[in-house]
Design a protein around this motif. Structure first.
Motif, PDB file in Angstrom:
ATOM      1  N   GLU A  70     -39.305  38.439  56.216  1.00 48.02           N
ATOM      2  CA  GLU A  70     -40.399  39.313  56.374  1.00 48.02           C
ATOM      3  C   GLU A  70     -40.598  39.525  57.897  1.00 48.02           C
ATOM      4  OE1 GLU A  70     -42.161  40.963  54.354  1.00 48.02           O
ATOM      5  OE2 GLU A  70     -40.855  40.308  52.732  1.00 48.02           O
ATOM      6  N   GLU A  71     -40.304  38.628  58.768  1.00 47.29           N
ATOM      7  CA  GLU A  71     -40.465  38.644  60.252  1.00 47.29           C
ATOM      8  C   GLU A  71     -39.750  39.633  60.650  1.00 47.29           C
ATOM      9  OE1 GLU A  71     -40.611  36.134  64.453  1.00 47.29           O
ATOM     10  OE2 GLU A  71     -40.157  35.172  62.467  1.00 47.29           O
ATOM     11  N   VAL A  72     -38.250  39.698  60.296  1.00 48.37           N
ATOM     12  CA  VAL A  72     -37.316  40.768  60.977  1.00 48.37           C
ATOM     13  C   VAL A  72     -37.424  42.115  60.240  1.00 48.37           C
ATOM     14  CG1 VAL A  72     -34.695  41.383  60.930  1.00 48.37           C
ATOM     15  CG2 VAL A  72     -35.390  38.820  61.261  1.00 48.37           C
ATOM     16  N   LYS A  73     -38.389  42.104  59.016  1.00 47.97           N
ATOM     17  CA  LYS A  73     -38.756  43.659  58.608  1.00 47.97           C
ATOM     18  C   LYS A  73     -39.621  44.146  59.475  1.00 47.97           C
ATOM     19  CE  LYS A  73     -37.650  42.562  53.648  1.00 47.97           C
ATOM     20  NZ  LYS A  73     -38.284  42.781  52.421  1.00 47.97           N
ATOM     21  N   HIS A  74     -40.559  43.342  59.687  1.00 46.06           N
ATOM     22  CA  HIS A  74     -41.692  43.767  60.528  1.00 46.06           C
ATOM     23  C   HIS A  74     -41.467  44.275  61.874  1.00 46.06           C
ATOM     24  CE1 HIS A  74     -45.786  43.958  62.176  1.00 46.06           C
ATOM     25  NE2 HIS A  74     -45.359  43.271  63.072  1.00 46.06           N
ATOM     26  N   THR A  75     -40.384  43.333  62.460  1.00 41.09           N
ATOM     27  CA  THR A  75     -39.948  43.941  63.878  1.00 41.09           C
ATOM     28  C   THR A  75     -39.185  45.326  63.748  1.00 41.09           C
ATOM     29  OG1 THR A  75     -39.630  41.417  64.357  1.00 41.09           O
ATOM     30  CG2 THR A  75     -38.285  43.167  65.560  1.00 41.09           C
ATOM     31  N   LEU A  76     -38.481  45.351  62.769  1.00 43.79           N
ATOM     32  CA  LEU A  76     -37.431  46.689  62.804  1.00 43.79           C
ATOM     33  C   LEU A  76     -38.595  47.953  62.342  1.00 43.79           C
ATOM     34  CD1 LEU A  76     -35.148  48.339  62.429  1.00 43.79           C
ATOM     35  CD2 LEU A  76     -35.175  47.748  59.943  1.00 43.79           C
ATOM     36  N   LEU A  77     -39.764  47.617  61.494  1.00 37.18           N
ATOM     37  CA  LEU A  77     -40.405  48.742  61.173  1.00 37.18           C
ATOM     38  C   LEU A  77     -41.060  48.999  62.393  1.00 37.18           C
ATOM     39  CD1 LEU A  77     -41.452  47.712  57.638  1.00 37.18           C
ATOM     40  CD2 LEU A  77     -39.966  49.754  58.187  1.00 37.18           C
ATOM     41  N   ASP A  78     -41.750  47.948  63.181  1.00 33.20           N
ATOM     42  CA  ASP A  78     -42.487  48.144  64.491  1.00 33.20           C
ATOM     43  C   ASP A  78     -41.453  49.116  65.430  1.00 33.20           C
ATOM     44  OD1 ASP A  78     -44.987  47.477  65.970  1.00 33.20           O
ATOM     45  OD2 ASP A  78     -43.476  46.409  67.149  1.00 33.20           O
ATOM     46  N   ARG A  79     -40.218  48.841  65.608  1.00 33.87           N
ATOM     47  CA  ARG A  79     -39.793  49.352  66.689  1.00 33.87           C
ATOM     48  C   ARG A  79     -38.994  50.684  66.221  1.00 33.87           C
ATOM     49  NH1 ARG A  79     -34.882  45.636  68.956  1.00 33.87           N
ATOM     50  NH2 ARG A  79     -34.501  47.541  70.290  1.00 33.87           N
ATOM     51  N   PHE A  80     -39.082  50.912  64.663  1.00 37.42           N
ATOM     52  CA  PHE A  80     -38.702  52.202  64.357  1.00 37.42           C
ATOM     53  C   PHE A  80     -39.832  53.330  64.464  1.00 37.42           C
ATOM     54  CE2 PHE A  80     -38.767  55.471  60.971  1.00 37.42           C
ATOM     55  CZ  PHE A  80     -37.348  55.817  60.983  1.00 37.42           C
ATOM     56  N   ALA A  81     -41.213  52.683  64.482  1.00 38.88           N
ATOM     57  CA  ALA A  81     -42.546  53.257  64.482  1.00 38.88           C
ATOM     58  C   ALA A  81     -42.629  53.823  66.238  1.00 38.88           C
ATOM     59  CB  ALA A  81     -43.512  52.872  64.301  1.00 38.88           C
ATOM     60  N   GLU A 102     -34.285  66.005  58.583  1.00 40.44           N
ATOM     61  CA  GLU A 102     -34.431  64.847  58.434  1.00 40.44           C
ATOM     62  C   GLU A 102     -33.099  63.965  58.969  1.00 40.44           C
ATOM     63  OE1 GLU A 102     -35.642  61.224  55.205  1.00 40.44           O
ATOM     64  OE2 GLU A 102     -35.781  63.442  54.651  1.00 40.44           O
ATOM     65  N   ILE A 103     -33.823  63.097  60.012  1.00 36.18           N
ATOM     66  CA  ILE A 103     -32.880  62.173  60.826  1.00 36.18           C
ATOM     67  C   ILE A 103     -32.504  60.673  60.408  1.00 36.18           C
ATOM     68  CG2 ILE A 103     -32.468  61.584  63.170  1.00 36.18           C
ATOM     69  CD1 ILE A 103     -34.348  63.563  64.286  1.00 36.18           C
ATOM     70  N   ALA A 104     -33.633  60.399  59.999  1.00 34.62           N
ATOM     71  CA  ALA A 104     -33.626  58.848  59.760  1.00 34.62           C
ATOM     72  C   ALA A 104     -35.023  58.295  59.008  1.00 34.62           C
ATOM     73  CB  ALA A 104     -33.199  57.786  60.889  1.00 34.62           C
ATOM     74  N   HIS A 105     -34.633  57.312  58.237  1.00 29.20           N
ATOM     75  CA  HIS A 105     -35.818  56.635  57.440  1.00 29.20           C
ATOM     76  C   HIS A 105     -35.195  55.170  57.235  1.00 29.20           C
ATOM     77  CE1 HIS A 105     -33.861  58.620  54.129  1.00 29.20           C
ATOM     78  NE2 HIS A 105     -33.762  57.315  53.687  1.00 29.20           N
ATOM     79  N   VAL A 106     -36.465  54.211  57.313  1.00 30.91           N
ATOM     80  CA  VAL A 106     -36.110  52.814  56.926  1.00 30.91           C
ATOM     81  C   VAL A 106     -36.707  52.653  55.506  1.00 30.91           C
ATOM     82  CG1 VAL A 106     -36.692  50.396  57.338  1.00 30.91           C
ATOM     83  CG2 VAL A 106     -36.318  51.954  59.211  1.00 30.91           C
ATOM     84  N   HIS A 107     -36.112  51.972  54.792  1.00 29.39           N
ATOM     85  CA  HIS A 107     -36.394  51.717  53.387  1.00 29.39           C
ATOM     86  C   HIS A 107     -37.191  50.608  53.310  1.00 29.39           C
ATOM     87  CE1 HIS A 107     -32.559  53.640  52.440  1.00 29.39           C
ATOM     88  NE2 HIS A 107     -33.131  54.560  52.392  1.00 29.39           N
ATOM     89  N   ASP A 108     -38.587  50.992  53.663  1.00 26.90           N
ATOM     90  CA  ASP A 108     -39.752  49.854  54.073  1.00 26.90           C
ATOM     91  C   ASP A 108     -39.944  49.299  52.541  1.00 26.90           C
ATOM     92  OD1 ASP A 108     -41.886  48.531  54.428  1.00 26.90           O
ATOM     93  OD2 ASP A 108     -43.196  50.097  54.995  1.00 26.90           O
ATOM     94  N   GLY A 109     -39.815  48.005  52.795  1.00 29.51           N
ATOM     95  CA  GLY A 109     -40.233  47.256  51.210  1.00 29.51           C
ATOM     96  C   GLY A 109     -39.034  46.166  50.860  1.00 29.51           C
ATOM     97  N   LYS A 110     -38.216  46.596  49.777  1.00 25.32           N
ATOM     98  CA  LYS A 110     -37.507  45.751  49.312  1.00 25.32           C
ATOM     99  C   LYS A 110     -36.168  45.057  49.998  1.00 25.32           C
ATOM    100  CE  LYS A 110     -39.221  45.498  45.167  1.00 25.32           C
ATOM    101  NZ  LYS A 110     -39.799  44.037  44.601  1.00 25.32           N
ATOM    102  N   ASP A 111     -35.632  46.066  50.755  1.00 22.73           N
ATOM    103  CA  ASP A 111     -34.445  45.712  51.568  1.00 22.73           C
ATOM    104  C   ASP A 111     -34.441  46.210  53.098  1.00 22.73           C
ATOM    105  OD1 ASP A 111     -33.876  48.552  51.469  1.00 22.73           O
ATOM    106  OD2 ASP A 111     -31.688  48.160  50.894  1.00 22.73           O
ATOM    107  N   ASN A 112     -35.028  47.093  53.441  1.00 24.13           N
ATOM    108  CA  ASN A 112     -35.095  47.442  54.963  1.00 24.13           C
ATOM    109  C   ASN A 112     -33.606  47.826  55.329  1.00 24.13           C
ATOM    110  OD1 ASN A 112     -37.901  46.884  55.128  1.00 24.13           O
ATOM    111  ND2 ASN A 112     -37.560  46.470  57.170  1.00 24.13           N
ATOM    112  N   SER A 113     -33.027  48.535  54.416  1.00 25.55           N
ATOM    113  CA  SER A 113     -31.573  49.329  54.848  1.00 25.55           C
ATOM    114  C   SER A 113     -32.386  50.611  55.474  1.00 25.55           C
ATOM    115  CB  SER A 113     -30.740  49.464  53.938  1.00 25.55           C
ATOM    116  OG  SER A 113     -31.372  50.148  52.713  1.00 25.55           O
ATOM    117  N   ILE A 114     -31.315  51.317  56.138  1.00 27.89           N
ATOM    118  CA  ILE A 114     -31.773  52.734  56.834  1.00 27.89           C
ATOM    119  C   ILE A 114     -30.662  53.830  56.267  1.00 27.89           C
ATOM    120  CG2 ILE A 114     -31.964  53.580  59.253  1.00 27.89           C
ATOM    121  CD1 ILE A 114     -31.864  50.198  59.932  1.00 27.89           C
TER     122      ILE A 114
END
Length: 269
Positions: free
Chosen positions: A128-139, A183-195
């Motif tokens: 969960e920590e790495v997920k949050h880090t990726l989503l925060d940096r993506f935003a 559309e350029i990019a999106h993160v799959h927020d939730g289960k896997d956080n692939s991009i």
């Protein structure tokens, strides 16, 4: 003796009765057997579909059935020979990833779900920590690029549940941007956080060769008559980063996607 004889005779009549019943109702019997054999596999496959979390298809039996039908047109996802075609759009232009980037990914590729839509990985998931880090940096990167007039931020047109970058309407859209609706990019927020990202052909090859991702099952497949649009071969899945170093690599790939889709070589930091 008599009881044994009549017992065996009863078994014979019972077997013949079953055989006669089978011959009389062969189609029905076979149908019931097929359903009984297939049901456990269907249930397991449906639960796998649900494990991805919501995506572009309805998150129910209808979406599951549609995704299984979509397997019929799914393409191979790992070879990079498609990117050697000199006639691909922008193939004659410089790529955007730095030389020798990304570095080789040490782990084997994660197992990807069998359904082409939504495309998700089932292994090597971040905490969960790495997920949050990726989503925060993506935003934060999206906000920064938006302030520069390069992108707009809104819900993914493909996933319909995740935030995505789109080429700004103030920018000139090349043919690949038009193919993805910007559309350029999106993160799959939730289960896997692939991009999912859209990259220059040479950068696609670099990402796949280094083991960091693979194409979408529909990338380069003409699905216009079925879906109303077609994904270019530039549409790539990047595996979910599992630590801060891998987040850095993922963000480097995402920056290259912004640069390619907006035609900008400005340093986004």
């Amino acid at each position: 003796m008599a009881s044994q004889y009549f017992g065996r005779l009863s078994e014979v009549f019972h077997r013949h009765s079953l055989l006669g019943s089978f011959h009389s109702h062969r189609a029905t019997t076979l149908s019931v057997l097929c359903v009984a054999l297939a049901l456990p596999f269907a249930i397991r496959d449906y639960l796998t579909f649900l494990s991805y979390g919501p995506g572009g298809l309805p998150y129910n039996v209808v979406g599951w059935l549609a995704s299984n039908v979509a397997r019929l047109i799914a393409a191979e996802q790992l070879s990079t020979s498609v990117y050697d075609d000199p006639n691909l759009p922008h193939a004659d232009e410089p790529s955007f990833l730095p030389t020798s980037f990304p570095p080789h990914r040490e782990s084997p590729r994660p197992r990807i779900g069998p359904h082409p839509v939504p495309q998700r990985q089932l292994q090597q998931l971040p905490n969960e920590e790495v997920k949050h880090t990726l989503l925060d940096r993506f935003a934060k990167l999206g906000k920064h690029a938006q302030e520069k007039g390069l992108v707009e931020l809104r819900t993914s047109r493909f996933e319909r549940h995740h935030d995505a970058y789109f080429v700004s309407k103030t920018q000139q859209w090349h043919s690949i941007a038009q193919a993805t609706g910007g559309e350029i990019a999106h993160v799959h927020d939730g289960k896997d956080n692939s991009i999912h990202v859209v990259l220059h052909p040479a950068d696609c090859k670099a990402v796949l060769d280094a083991g960091w991702g693979q194409r979408h099952a529909f990338s380069g497949v003409d699905t216009r008559k079925i879906l109303g649009f077609a994904l270019p071969v530039n549409y790539v899945l990047v595996y979910a980063p599992r630590d801060d170093a891998e987040v850095d690599i993922a963000m480097g790939i995402i920056r290259a996607a912004i640069a390619f889709m907006t035609g900008s070589r400005e340093d986004l930091g």
